[in-house]
Design a protein around this motif. Structure first.
Motif, short mmCIF file in Angstrom:
data_model
loop_
_atom_site.label_atom_id
_atom_site.label_comp_id
_atom_site.label_asym_id
_atom_site.label_seq_id
_atom_site.Cartn_x
_atom_site.Cartn_y
_atom_site.Cartn_z
N LEU A 156 0.81 -1.22 0.00
CA LEU A 156 0.00 0.00 0.00
C LEU A 156 0.84 1.27 0.00
O LEU A 156 0.48 2.26 -0.65
N SER A 157 1.96 1.28 0.72
CA SER A 157 2.76 2.50 0.82
C SER A 157 3.96 2.50 -0.12
O SER A 157 4.19 3.47 -0.82
N LEU A 158 4.70 1.42 -0.14
CA LEU A 158 5.88 1.37 -1.00
C LEU A 158 5.51 1.02 -2.44
O LEU A 158 6.26 1.26 -3.36
N LYS A 159 4.34 0.43 -2.60
CA LYS A 159 3.85 0.01 -3.92
C LYS A 159 4.89 -0.85 -4.65
O LYS A 159 5.30 -0.55 -5.78
N VAL A 160 5.32 -1.89 -3.96
CA VAL A 160 6.28 -2.82 -4.57
C VAL A 160 5.65 -3.49 -5.79
O VAL A 160 4.43 -3.59 -5.90
N GLU A 161 6.51 -3.93 -6.69
CA GLU A 161 6.04 -4.54 -7.93
C GLU A 161 6.10 -6.06 -7.88
O GLU A 161 5.57 -6.74 -8.76
#
Ligand SMILES: [Zn+2]
Length: 229
Positions: A95-100
């Motif tokens: 949600l915050s780092l929006k990892v892929e």
């Protein structure tokens, strides 16, 4: 007269990092402070000391957001507001780092999987409860080396399955913004085996076409067990 105390091994290593390593990479660390961290990968790995995520992936500081626990397990998504460190890390990463990508990495000779068969010490109340997260991966056989290896792999798949129960994970996977990667690290060979959902098996990295587990399709194991991703 005060006696000279020999610095301990760990203190020497801390000094070595500061005096020898850091000056060579100072700019990178300072950029990571001024620009913040933007890791593309959430790495969920077993706590085992032989599993070294940065070495395996060739990653540099700032590239991996790591959560490690006994067994590389993913607890079930639940809304009971309990103290779930792994769950919090998954939420933060997505949600915050929006990892892929999210990697779940188990390994050979995993003590967690062995103890899941043998039973944890009576006093280890948290460990006993935690090992239930591997329960569905256990085989109804005596845990031979082959069975343990197979169980380690089944556990990785099981944790990926649980990840898909996290609403934010499922949403981003289905939107094509997030990929899941199920890995089994063979310590003695120095090679990651990657779960390929289409082949329904773990494929050595040297033969795999991708580091990921997708695409997102239903997968039926050879024993007919239906995995929901
Ligand atoms: Zn382990």
């Amino acid at each position: 007269m005060t006696q000279e105390v020999e610095p301990d091994e760990l203190l020497l290593r801390l000094r070595h990092f500061h005096s020898d390593y850091f000056p060579l990479h100072q700019q990178r660390f300072q950029d990571l402070v001024t620009q913040g961290q933007h890791p593309k990968t959430l790495f969920i790995g077993c706590s085992d000391s032989r599993l070294v995520p940065y070495l395996l992936t060739g990653a540099e500081p700032g590239e991996l957001f790591i959560v490690r626990n006994v067994g590389a397990f993913v607890p079930p998504y639940d809304q009971s507001h309990g103290l779930h460190g792994t769950m919090a890390a998954i939420e933060f990463a997505v949600l915050s780092l929006k990892v892929e990508r999210i990697v779940v990495c188990g390994h050979t000779h995993c003590g967690a999987i062995r103890v899941a068969y043998e039973g944890a010490p009576q006093e280890a109340i948290a460990l006993k409860a935690w090992l239930r997260l591997a329960q569905d991966a256990l085989l109804p056989v005596q845990p031979s080396p082959e069975a343990l290896c197979r169980t380690e792999q089944r556990s990785v798949v099981l944790q990926l399955e649980r990840l898909m129960d996290y609403p934010m994970v499922r949403r981003e996977v289905e939107a094509g913004n997030l990929t899941l990667h199920g890995w089994h690290y063979v310590i003695e060979d120095g090679e990651i085996h990657i779960f390929d959902v289409q082949q329904g098996q773990f494929v050595p990295a040297s033969e795999a076409t991708s580091s990921g587990t997708g695409p997102y399709v239903p997968y039926v194991e050879s024993d007919g067990h239906m995995l929901s991703y």
